[in-house]
Motif scaffolding. Sequence first.
Motif, PDB file in Angstrom:
ATOM      1  N   ALA A 145      13.901 -15.458  80.166  1.00 23.05           N
ATOM      2  CA  ALA A 145      13.952 -15.652  81.838  1.00 23.05           C
ATOM      3  C   ALA A 145      13.846 -14.343  82.195  1.00 23.05           C
ATOM      4  N   GLY A 146      13.467 -13.398  81.699  1.00 27.59           N
ATOM      5  CA  GLY A 146      13.804 -12.202  82.482  1.00 27.59           C
ATOM      6  C   GLY A 146      14.576 -11.838  82.802  1.00 27.59           C
ATOM      7  N   LEU A 147      16.062 -11.607  82.123  1.00 27.77           N
ATOM      8  CA  LEU A 147      16.994 -11.798  82.821  1.00 27.77           C
ATOM      9  C   LEU A 147      17.675 -10.538  81.982  1.00 27.77           C
ATOM     10  N   GLU A 148      18.953  -9.521  81.985  1.00 27.32           N
ATOM     11  CA  GLU A 148      19.244  -8.584  81.342  1.00 27.32           C
ATOM     12  C   GLU A 148      20.341  -9.733  80.654  1.00 27.32           C
ATOM     13  N   ALA A 149      20.356  -8.903  79.128  1.00 23.86           N
ATOM     14  CA  ALA A 149      21.434  -9.660  78.903  1.00 23.86           C
ATOM     15  C   ALA A 149      22.681  -8.136  78.201  1.00 23.86           C
ATOM     16  N   TYR A 150      23.956  -8.566  77.766  1.00 15.31           N
ATOM     17  CA  TYR A 150      24.523  -7.008  77.506  1.00 15.31           C
ATOM     18  C   TYR A 150      25.492  -8.662  76.483  1.00 15.31           C
ATOM     19  N   ILE A 151      25.206  -6.874  75.423  1.00 17.21           N
ATOM     20  CA  ILE A 151      25.714  -7.938  74.373  1.00 17.21           C
ATOM     21  C   ILE A 151      26.862  -7.099  73.332  1.00 17.21           C
ATOM     22  N   PHE A 152      28.608  -7.072  73.563  1.00 23.99           N
ATOM     23  CA  PHE A 152      28.989  -6.318  72.250  1.00 23.99           C
ATOM     24  C   PHE A 152      29.379  -7.100  71.762  1.00 23.99           C
ATOM     25  N   MET A 153      29.352  -6.132  70.289  1.00 28.69           N
ATOM     26  CA  MET A 153      29.769  -7.041  69.290  1.00 28.69           C
ATOM     27  C   MET A 153      30.597  -6.100  68.318  1.00 28.69           C
ATOM     28  N   PRO A 154      31.686  -6.579  67.619  1.00 25.46           N
ATOM     29  CA  PRO A 154      32.460  -5.759  66.412  1.00 25.46           C
ATOM     30  C   PRO A 154      31.503  -4.993  65.398  1.00 25.46           C
ATOM     31  N   ARG A 155      31.978  -3.503  65.330  1.00 24.55           N
ATOM     32  CA  ARG A 155      30.875  -3.373  64.519  1.00 24.55           C
ATOM     33  C   ARG A 155      31.071  -3.230  62.749  1.00 24.55           C
ATOM     34  N   ASP A 156      31.013  -3.915  62.822  1.00 23.80           N
ATOM     35  CA  ASP A 156      31.150  -4.525  61.589  1.00 23.80           C
ATOM     36  C   ASP A 156      30.660  -5.826  61.684  1.00 23.80           C
ATOM     37  N   THR A 157      30.041  -6.288  62.844  1.00 23.73           N
ATOM     38  CA  THR A 157      29.244  -7.952  63.019  1.00 23.73           C
ATOM     39  C   THR A 157      28.282  -7.489  61.722  1.00 23.73           C
ATOM     40  N   PRO A 158      27.321  -8.501  60.795  1.00 28.88           N
ATOM     41  CA  PRO A 158      25.771  -8.399  60.148  1.00 28.88           C
ATOM     42  C   PRO A 158      24.795  -8.033  60.853  1.00 28.88           C
ATOM     43  N   CYS A 159      23.996  -6.530  59.733  1.00 28.00           N
ATOM     44  CA  CYS A 159      23.193  -5.602  60.808  1.00 28.00           C
ATOM     45  C   CYS A 159      21.887  -6.692  60.467  1.00 28.00           C
ATOM     46  N   ALA A 160      21.640  -7.491  60.931  1.00 24.94           N
ATOM     47  CA  ALA A 160      20.696  -8.567  61.213  1.00 24.94           C
ATOM     48  C   ALA A 160      20.652  -8.543  62.469  1.00 24.94           C
ATOM     49  N   ASN A 161      21.906  -9.633  63.169  1.00 22.09           N
ATOM     50  CA  ASN A 161      22.075  -9.490  64.217  1.00 22.09           C
ATOM     51  C   ASN A 161      22.001  -8.325  65.217  1.00 22.09           C
ATOM     52  N   ILE A 162      22.328  -7.475  64.879  1.00 23.64           N
ATOM     53  CA  ILE A 162      22.748  -5.927  66.137  1.00 23.64           C
ATOM     54  C   ILE A 162      21.137  -5.668  66.122  1.00 23.64           C
ATOM     55  N   THR A 373      25.668 -24.082  59.605  1.00 28.04           N
ATOM     56  CA  THR A 373      24.974 -23.323  61.388  1.00 28.04           C
ATOM     57  C   THR A 373      24.014 -22.510  61.297  1.00 28.04           C
ATOM     58  N   GLY A 374      23.624 -22.138  60.547  1.00 29.10           N
ATOM     59  CA  GLY A 374      23.426 -20.620  60.787  1.00 29.10           C
ATOM     60  C   GLY A 374      22.255 -20.429  58.707  1.00 29.10           C
ATOM     61  N   SER A 375      21.648 -19.544  59.444  1.00 31.01           N
ATOM     62  CA  SER A 375      20.807 -19.110  58.154  1.00 31.01           C
ATOM     63  C   SER A 375      21.556 -18.008  56.913  1.00 31.01           C
ATOM     64  N   GLY A 376      21.621 -18.379  55.807  1.00 25.29           N
ATOM     65  CA  GLY A 376      22.292 -16.824  55.208  1.00 25.29           C
ATOM     66  C   GLY A 376      21.499 -15.241  55.307  1.00 25.29           C
ATOM     67  N   VAL A 377      19.942 -15.302  55.536  1.00 29.44           N
ATOM     68  CA  VAL A 377      19.355 -14.603  56.346  1.00 29.44           C
ATOM     69  C   VAL A 377      20.111 -13.443  57.300  1.00 29.44           C
ATOM     70  N   LYS A 378      21.019 -13.858  57.726  1.00 32.42           N
ATOM     71  CA  LYS A 378      21.440 -13.201  58.328  1.00 32.42           C
ATOM     72  C   LYS A 378      22.496 -12.536  58.023  1.00 32.42           C
ATOM     73  N   TYR A 379      23.262 -12.539  57.024  1.00 30.49           N
ATOM     74  CA  TYR A 379      24.074 -12.113  56.077  1.00 30.49           C
ATOM     75  C   TYR A 379      23.719 -11.350  54.938  1.00 30.49           C
ATOM     76  N   VAL A 380      22.533 -10.950  55.011  1.00 29.78           N
ATOM     77  CA  VAL A 380      21.769 -10.986  53.610  1.00 29.78           C
ATOM     78  C   VAL A 380      22.879  -9.235  53.158  1.00 29.78           C
ATOM     79  N   GLU A 381      23.438  -8.474  53.999  1.00 27.37           N
ATOM     80  CA  GLU A 381      23.896  -7.683  52.874  1.00 27.37           C
ATOM     81  C   GLU A 381      25.121  -8.296  52.098  1.00 27.37           C
ATOM     82  N   TYR A 382      25.917  -9.052  52.522  1.00 29.95           N
ATOM     83  CA  TYR A 382      26.857  -9.563  52.094  1.00 29.95           C
ATOM     84  C   TYR A 382      26.545 -10.342  50.729  1.00 29.95           C
TER      85      TYR A 382
END
Length: 388
Positions: A145-162, A373-382
Motif C-alpha cells: 500500500a506504500g504505508l509505514e508499518a510499526y510492529i511490536f513483537m515479543p523478543r522470543d517470537t519465532p525467528c522467521a516472523n521477525i 491457520t499457518g505454515s509449520g515453516v515459520k516455527y522451524v526452530e521449534y
Amino acid sequence: MFLKHLECSSCGLQHDWSRLQNLCTSCGKPLLAIVDLSVASRTLKRDNLATREKSLWRYREVLPLPGDIEPISLGEGGTPLLRAQKFGHDIELWIKDESLNPTQSFKARGMTVAVSMAKHLGATKLAAPSAGNAGGALAAYAARAGLEAYIFMPRDTPCANIVECRELGADVTLIDGLITDCGAEIARRKTKEGWFDMSTLKEPYRVEGKKTLGYELAEQCGWQLPDVILYPTGGGTGLIGMWKAFDEMEALGWIGKKRPRMFAVQATGCAPIVRAFEMGEKSAAEFPNAHTIAAGLRVPKAIGDFLMLDILRQSNGGAVAVDDEEMMKTAREVGSKEGLFVCPEGAACFAALKSLRSAGKIVSGERVIIFNTGSGVKYVEYYKAQLD
Ligand SMILES: Cc1ncc(COP(=O)(O)O)c(C=O)c1O
Ligand SMILES: [Zn+2]
C-alpha cells in the motif's frame, strides 16, 4: 458501498465508518461493521460466486471498501478445503489449509481488508502488536500500500516472523514481554507518533477479512455448515468473524439456522478462554505466566473475550486446552499422515479433536472442520529442537 455504519459489540452505540475508528468511544469495546445486506444481495448471489475471482474479494459487497477503490491485495483467500486421508477415521474430517495465503497464514485475510480501509481513510503509519504472523501480514500489505508499518513483537517470537517483517520493510521493535505488553507500548506512543492502531478487534476491519473464513467454508461445503469447527484461539478474531458471517449468510438466505458447534482450542500454558468457559464466566481474566510454543495462542488477555465466550455457549460448543508436547507430537503425526507441515496452532486442533472424540463430545459420522491457520515453516526452530 454497502457498509452502513459501525456498531459497538457491547453497548450498541453507532459510529461513523467514514473516518478512522478504533474502539467504541463510549464503552471501549470492539466495533463491528454493519453491512446493508438487502442492497448487497442485489448483485452478490450465492450462485454467481463461482464466476468471480478466487481471492476473498469475491465477497466484495459484504466487505467494507467502496466499490470504486482498488483493494490492497496479494491474492489472499480461496484456500483449499482438504478431506483428511487418515486422521479421524470414523468422522468426516476436513482441513481448511490457511498456510497457502500470502505470508503463509490466515492473518493475510484480516490485513488485506484492514490495510485497504486504513489507507482509504487516510492513515499513513500503521502499528500493531503481533505474536508473529499478524506482523508479517501487516508488513506485506503496508508495503504493497506504500504505508509505514510499526510492529511490536515479543523478543522470543519465532525467528522467521521477525526476519520476514524486516525484509518487508517494517520497523520492528522487540519487547521483553508478551503481546499484551506490545499492545500497551503502542497505546502509550500512538498519539505522539501518529500511528493508527491495527491491533485485532481494536479496529473494525480485520474481523471483516476473517469473516471470509465463514463465507468460504459455507461455499466449499455446498452451503451446508459442518457439525463442528475447531479453531486455534488467541485473540479469537476468526471465531468472531465466522459467527458474524453465518448470521449474514442466514440473512442473505444462503444458509439455514443450523450452526456448527464452535470449539476454541488453546494451549495449557495460556488458556484464558478455556478457564473462563469452564468457570461459567462472561469474560476472561488475564492468564498468568502465559507460555507456549504456539506463539499465536500466547494471548493472555483478549479484548473480544466476551464475544468468544458467548459464541462458544450459543453454539453448544466448548473450549479445550492442549499441552505443547502433545501439540508437537501431533504435528508430526499430521505431517506424516496428511502431507501437511502444520503450525503448532493447527496441530493443537488435531490434538483437541482426539480428546473431544474420546470424551464423546464429537461422535462418529460427524462432519468436522479443522483450521490449519499457518505454515509449520515459520516455527522451524521449534520443530528442529524436537530432533536435537
Ligand atoms: C498460526 C496462528 N493461529 C492462530 C492464531 C490465533 O488467531 P486469533 O487471534 O484469530 O485467535 C494466530 C495468531 O497470531 C496464529 O498466528
Ligand atoms: Zn460501546
